[in-house]
Design a protein around this motif. Structure first.
Motif, PDB file in Angstrom:
ATOM      1  N   THR A 222      -0.402   4.837   1.078  1.00  0.00           N
ATOM      2  CA  THR A 222      -0.746   5.799   2.135  1.00  0.00           C
ATOM      3  C   THR A 222      -0.840   5.062   3.469  1.00  0.00           C
ATOM      4  OG1 THR A 222      -2.026   6.976   0.450  1.00  0.00           O
ATOM      5  CG2 THR A 222      -2.347   7.666   2.727  1.00  0.00           C
ATOM      6  N   MET A 223       0.259   5.149   4.225  1.00  0.00           N
ATOM      7  CA  MET A 223       0.337   4.411   5.502  1.00  0.00           C
ATOM      8  C   MET A 223       1.077   5.255   6.531  1.00  0.00           C
ATOM      9  SD  MET A 223       1.452   0.533   4.479  1.00  0.00           S
ATOM     10  CE  MET A 223       2.906   1.044   3.555  1.00  0.00           C
TER      11      MET A 223
ATOM     12  N   ARG B  20      -5.066  -0.797  -8.730  1.00  0.00           N
ATOM     13  CA  ARG B  20      -6.005   0.074  -8.015  1.00  0.00           C
ATOM     14  C   ARG B  20      -6.719  -0.660  -6.881  1.00  0.00           C
ATOM     15  NH1 ARG B  20      -9.318   4.163 -10.691  1.00  0.00           N
ATOM     16  NH2 ARG B  20      -7.994   5.211 -12.187  1.00  0.00           N
ATOM     17  N   LYS B  21      -6.952   0.064  -5.807  1.00  0.00           N
ATOM     18  CA  LYS B  21      -7.808  -0.464  -4.740  1.00  0.00           C
ATOM     19  C   LYS B  21      -9.260  -0.186  -5.071  1.00  0.00           C
ATOM     20  CE  LYS B  21      -5.289  -0.465  -0.407  1.00  0.00           C
ATOM     21  NZ  LYS B  21      -5.240   0.131   0.936  1.00  0.00           N
ATOM     22  N   PRO B  22     -10.197  -0.993  -4.632  1.00  0.00           N
ATOM     23  CA  PRO B  22      -9.984  -2.287  -3.996  1.00  0.00           C
ATOM     24  C   PRO B  22      -9.498  -3.310  -5.014  1.00  0.00           C
ATOM     25  CG  PRO B  22     -12.331  -1.890  -4.303  1.00  0.00           C
ATOM     26  CD  PRO B  22     -11.630  -0.661  -4.762  1.00  0.00           C
TER      27      PRO B  22
ATOM     28  N   ALA C 185      -4.989   3.225  -3.362  1.00  0.00           N
ATOM     29  CA  ALA C 185      -6.131   4.058  -3.756  1.00  0.00           C
ATOM     30  C   ALA C 185      -5.643   5.357  -4.392  1.00  0.00           C
ATOM     31  CB  ALA C 185      -6.969   4.380  -2.527  1.00  0.00           C
ATOM     32  N   ASP C 186      -4.378   5.663  -4.210  1.00  0.00           N
ATOM     33  CA  ASP C 186      -3.827   6.908  -4.771  1.00  0.00           C
ATOM     34  C   ASP C 186      -3.495   6.661  -6.250  1.00  0.00           C
ATOM     35  OD1 ASP C 186      -2.614   9.268  -5.376  1.00  0.00           O
ATOM     36  OD2 ASP C 186      -1.262   9.282  -3.655  1.00  0.00           O
ATOM     37  N   VAL C 187      -4.491   6.896  -7.099  1.00  0.00           N
ATOM     38  CA  VAL C 187      -4.393   6.468  -8.499  1.00  0.00           C
ATOM     39  C   VAL C 187      -3.900   7.570  -9.435  1.00  0.00           C
ATOM     40  CG1 VAL C 187      -6.139   4.680  -8.227  1.00  0.00           C
ATOM     41  CG2 VAL C 187      -6.861   6.986  -8.862  1.00  0.00           C
ATOM     42  N   GLN C 188      -3.360   8.633  -8.898  1.00  0.00           N
ATOM     43  CA  GLN C 188      -2.866   9.713  -9.756  1.00  0.00           C
ATOM     44  C   GLN C 188      -1.792   9.171 -10.711  1.00  0.00           C
ATOM     45  OE1 GLN C 188      -2.080  13.559  -7.526  1.00  0.00           O
ATOM     46  NE2 GLN C 188      -2.356  12.166  -5.807  1.00  0.00           N
ATOM     47  N   PRO C 189      -1.844   9.568 -11.979  1.00  0.00           N
ATOM     48  CA  PRO C 189      -0.837   9.086 -12.935  1.00  0.00           C
ATOM     49  C   PRO C 189       0.594   9.355 -12.461  1.00  0.00           C
ATOM     50  CG  PRO C 189      -2.597  10.220 -14.086  1.00  0.00           C
ATOM     51  CD  PRO C 189      -2.854  10.417 -12.633  1.00  0.00           C
ATOM     52  N   GLU C 190       0.812  10.514 -11.826  1.00  0.00           N
ATOM     53  CA  GLU C 190       2.172  10.822 -11.363  1.00  0.00           C
ATOM     54  C   GLU C 190       2.611   9.850 -10.265  1.00  0.00           C
ATOM     55  OE1 GLU C 190       3.082  14.954 -10.586  1.00  0.00           O
ATOM     56  OE2 GLU C 190       4.823  14.371  -9.384  1.00  0.00           O
ATOM     57  N   MET C 191       1.686   9.460  -9.416  1.00  0.00           N
ATOM     58  CA  MET C 191       2.037   8.501  -8.372  1.00  0.00           C
ATOM     59  C   MET C 191       2.367   7.144  -8.997  1.00  0.00           C
ATOM     60  SD  MET C 191       2.709   7.810  -5.328  1.00  0.00           S
ATOM     61  CE  MET C 191       2.059   8.848  -4.014  1.00  0.00           C
TER      62      MET C 191
ATOM     63  N   ASP D 177       0.871  -1.190   0.000  1.00  0.00           N
ATOM     64  CA  ASP D 177       0.000   0.000   0.000  1.00  0.00           C
ATOM     65  C   ASP D 177       0.905   1.237   0.000  1.00  0.00           C
ATOM     66  OD1 ASP D 177      -2.260   1.646   0.298  1.00  0.00           O
ATOM     67  OD2 ASP D 177      -2.232   1.474   2.480  1.00  0.00           O
TER      68      ASP D 177
ATOM     69  N   ASP E 264       5.638   5.304   4.654  1.00  0.00           N
ATOM     70  CA  ASP E 264       4.650   5.026   3.608  1.00  0.00           C
ATOM     71  C   ASP E 264       5.255   4.144   2.509  1.00  0.00           C
ATOM     72  OD1 ASP E 264       6.197   6.713   2.044  1.00  0.00           O
ATOM     73  OD2 ASP E 264       4.788   8.389   2.097  1.00  0.00           O
TER      74      ASP E 264
ATOM     75  N   ARG F 155       5.784   7.380 -10.327  1.00  0.00           N
ATOM     76  CA  ARG F 155       6.792   7.387  -9.245  1.00  0.00           C
ATOM     77  C   ARG F 155       7.093   5.977  -8.757  1.00  0.00           C
ATOM     78  NH1 ARG F 155       5.659  12.419  -5.014  1.00  0.00           N
ATOM     79  NH2 ARG F 155       5.641  14.061  -6.563  1.00  0.00           N
TER      80      ARG F 155
END
Lengths: 202, 121
Positions: B56-57, B103-105, B83-89, B54, B61, B92
Motif C-alpha cells: 500500500t503505497m 506480515r508487518k511489522p 500490512a495487507d494480510v488478506q489471503p487473497e492479497m 511494501d 503500489d 496475488r
C-alpha cells in the motif's frame, strides 16, 4: 509548533501503526464478507473543532453513521465514526449474507462497524502496548446536526483533533466505508509520547 | 561480490525496520525507495538481487511494481512485506512472482528464516 503538532517522523510512525491496524481490520472485513477489500493509504490530518465540522460535513454524504468511543491506558481515547455511502444501503444485507427478516439494516450496520472499529483499534493498541475498552456502538442520523450534537456530548475537549480517514473498498460490491477516528488533543499528546518511545528504538 | 538490496516502502520507519533486520552480509549495499515508481527507476538502472516491497503505497503500489517486473522480465527475489494480510492479497503477490509474503511489522527471525529458505544466508 505546539505540543499537539506531530513532527515528520512522528507522523510517519503514526501512519505506519495505522497502516498495520488497517491491514488487519481489512482482513477481518474480507473474511466476514467473503470478498477482497482494496486498501488506500490512510489520510491523517490535524483539525480544529470548527474545521472538523466543515470536513465532516463534506464527508457526510453517508447513508448511515455509526459512532463508537474507545478508551485506553495513558489517557489515549477518542471516537470512531464509520460512514457508509448511500449506494451501499441496499447491498448491505446481500454483502453480510443476512436473510431479509433476520436483522434490521441498523443492526447489520452496527455489527459491521463494531468489527471494523474494534479490530482496527485492538491491533493499533497492541502495537503501542496498550489495551482498549469500547462504548456500545451508536447509530447516528447521517446529518451534521446529529453528529455535531453527539460529539458535543463527549466528555473530552474537541478544540483540536486528529482526523484519520481510512477507506475500505470492497471491489466486488462497489461498497465503500470510511472510518474517521477523532482523537482529542490531550490523547494525541499522550500518543506522541508513545511514538517517541518507538522512534527512540530506531 | 556483495548482494544488492532495495527496500521500497513509503514509511521511513518501515524502511528502517527492514534495514535493521537485515543480516550483516546483506546490509553493505542497500538502496531505499519511497514508492513503486522510485523502486522501478532503480531496478531499471541497476542490477538488484533482493527487493523488500511494501504494497500500500502512493504513486505505484506494490502490485504495480510486481506487474512491471513481470512485464519487463526483470529477475530478482522479491519479498513482500505488507500490512495487507488478506489471503487473497497473499495469493496475488505470489502469483505475480514474489518469493514470500511477510506480515508487518517485520520480525527479524522471520525475515532471516525466509532469506535462508531462498538461499541468501
Amino acid at each position: 509548533m505546539n505540543a499537539f503538532d506531530l513532527t515528520e517522523d512522528q507522523q510517519d510512525c503514526l501512519q505506519e501503526l495505522i497502516n498495520v491496524a488497517m491491514g488487519q481490520a481489512s482482513d477481518q472485513l474480507a473474511r466476514y464478507l467473503d470478498t477482497f477489500v482494496y486498501l488506500k493509504v490512510p489520510k491523517i490530518e490535524q483539525v480544529k473543532s470548527e474545521q472538523l465540522l466543515v470536513t465532516l460535513n463534506q464527508d457526510l454524504k453517508a447513508t448511515a453513521v455509526v459512532s463508537q468511543g474507545f478508551f485506553g491506558y495513558e489517557g489515549i481515547r477518542g471516537e470512531a465514526l464509520l460512514m457508509y455511502q448511500p449506494q451501499d444501503s441496499n447491498r448491505l444485507a446481500d454483502l453480510l449474507g443476512y436473510e431479509a427478516d433476520e436483522l434490521t439494516f441498523d443492526e447489520q450496520i452496527i455489527d459491521l462497524s463494531s468489527i471494523l472499529t474494534t479490530t482496527f483499534l485492538n491491533v493499533f493498541a497492541s502495537q503501542i502496548d496498550n489495551q482498549m475498552s469500547y462504548s456500545a456502538p451508536r447509530l447516528l442520523s447521517p446529518n451534521l446536526g446529529a453528529v455535531t450534537q453527539h460529539l458535543q456530548q463527549q466528555a473530552f475537549n474537541w478544540d483540536l483533533a486528529l482526523k484519520v480517514r481510512i477507506s475500505y473498498q470492497v471491489t466486488d460490491y462497489s461498497f465503500n466505508c470510511d472510518m474517521v477516528l477523532l482523537i482529542p488533543e490531550q490523547a494525541i499528546i499522550n500518543i506522541k509520547t508513545v511514538i517517541d518511545r518507538i522512534l527512540e528504538e530506531f | 561480490m556483495s548482494t544488492n538490496v532495495l527496500i521500497c516502502d513509503d514509511s521511513n520507519l518501515a524502511r528502517k525496520q527492514v534495514f535493521r533486520s537485515l543480516p550483516e552480509s546483506l546490509s553493505t549495499d542497500v538502496q531505499l525507495a519511497k514508492n513503486g515508481q522510485e523502486a522501478l527507476d532503480i531496478l531499471r538502472d541497476k542490477k538488484i538481487d533482493i527487493l523488500f516491497l511494501d504494497l500500500t503505497m502512493p504513486v505505484i503500489d506494490g502490485l504495480g511494481v510486481l506487474q512491471a517486473l513481470k512485464d519487463d522480465n526483470i529477475e530478482l527475489a522479491v519479498f513482500v512485506i505488507s500490512a495487507d494480510v488478506q489471503p487473497e492479497m497473499q495469493s496475488r503477490v505470489m502469483d505475480l512472482g514474489a518469493k514470500a509474503f511477510l506480515r508487518k511489522p517485520v520480525q527479524l527471525d522471520i525475515l532471516n528464516e525466509n532469506l535462508k529458505t531462498h538461499g541468501f544466508l
